[in-house]
Design a protein around this motif. Sequence first.
Motif, PDB file in Angstrom:
ATOM      1  N   THR A 163     -23.036-115.274  27.199  1.00  0.00           N
ATOM      2  CA  THR A 163     -21.777-115.906  27.580  1.00  0.00           C
ATOM      3  C   THR A 163     -20.974-116.295  26.334  1.00  0.00           C
ATOM      4  OG1 THR A 163     -22.816-118.074  27.663  1.00  0.00           O
ATOM      5  CG2 THR A 163     -22.774-116.789  29.711  1.00  0.00           C
ATOM      6  N   SER A 273     -20.889-107.687  30.236  1.00  0.00           N
ATOM      7  CA  SER A 273     -19.806-108.350  29.521  1.00  0.00           C
ATOM      8  C   SER A 273     -19.782-109.845  29.814  1.00  0.00           C
ATOM      9  CB  SER A 273     -18.465-107.718  29.910  1.00  0.00           C
ATOM     10  OG  SER A 273     -18.457-106.326  29.627  1.00  0.00           O
ATOM     11  N   ALA A 274     -19.283-110.607  28.846  1.00  0.00           N
ATOM     12  CA  ALA A 274     -19.156-112.053  29.037  1.00  0.00           C
ATOM     13  C   ALA A 274     -17.987-112.389  29.947  1.00  0.00           C
ATOM     14  CB  ALA A 274     -18.974-112.742  27.689  1.00  0.00           C
ATOM     15  N   GLY A 344     -17.351-109.230  25.004  1.00  0.00           N
ATOM     16  CA  GLY A 344     -18.710-109.744  24.878  1.00  0.00           C
ATOM     17  C   GLY A 344     -19.259-109.402  23.508  1.00  0.00           C
TER      18      GLY A 344
END
Length: 363
Positions: A163, A273-274, A344
């Motif tokens: 994250t 992906s974040a 990310g």
Amino acid sequence: MKRRLALAGAGGVVALGAAAFTARAMGGMDAYERDAASLRAPLPVPSGMADLVRHATLAPNGHNTQPWRFRLRADGVDMLPDLTRRTAVVDPDDHHLFVSLGCAAENLALAAGASGRPGQVRFDPAEGGSIAFRFGDAPVSAHELAAAITRRQSTRAEFDGSTVVGADLATLAAAAAEPGVDLVLLTDRPRIDQLRDLVVAGNTAQLGDPAFMDELTHWLRFNPRAAMAHGDGLFSGASGRPALPSWLGPTLFRTLTSAASDNDSYARQIRSSAGVAVFVGARADPEHWVRVGRACQRFALQATALGLRCAFINQPVEVAALRPALAGILGLPGRRPDIVLRFGRGPVLPYSLRRPVADVVLA
């Protein structure tokens, strides 16, 4: 049965030939990486006009067509759209082209400011929609963004799933602030999953369109030598794919590319992906598309400065029928979303090439 065996044998010969070519092409990667590194040499201080233009050309652009031309002046630089490099199938109204010009203009302004010659960017509707950069009084550039120009890349790979903390998200949003542009950051899984479904639907539609495939294949460069010869296009190695002979690459690409496998890849990449950043201009016109490009580029450069990677997933924008659903996910019904960017932490892939500065500067 004999015919099937014969085809299998022929396929094996092709596979062996391709493998042998890949091994030879690795020698070409050394030259490719030298070219990419020279393009991304640090900005001299003070900088000449050629170095400012070089930094401008490192901006992202659709299919790496580099749809720009530069006219040098004593008091600045004019950037003009190069419509000979437009992608009429995926970008019929030149939306992506003007977003790319905005990204390049932001690079130019940041590099000029970092070299001690700040200036202002202004959209000019003349000449098909040009951008004027003029030296003069301007806010001090963010030097960390200028330093990130040579390191930014569109990383088409899976990220690590970690994250991004709230403070960094706020920094990204602040960097992207631009009048006439809204930024929506998606970090919650339900909305990201909804967006993923739109990416998959858009990708399926595009891969099923022969005209789209023809246009995409035209801009693919299947080995480092082809990429260096053209100085543009999408090099297969930049997305982690093996090198292939130019005569074989288009056939294998069309034969082996399927919506199912491609969609699985996109789903994994989005899941890793974040978050996802979506940029929405206040109006759907070239001036606001340029503004979107500037905002998007600052976001990507700030992400790079924070150790993050970005990649475009623009299918829900490019397939017009999907735009209303995307606007609904964003809570902006009736608006036209412009750019979709996942972000990310991930690997560094080979950087893409650019044409020489002399080839993009008007005499």
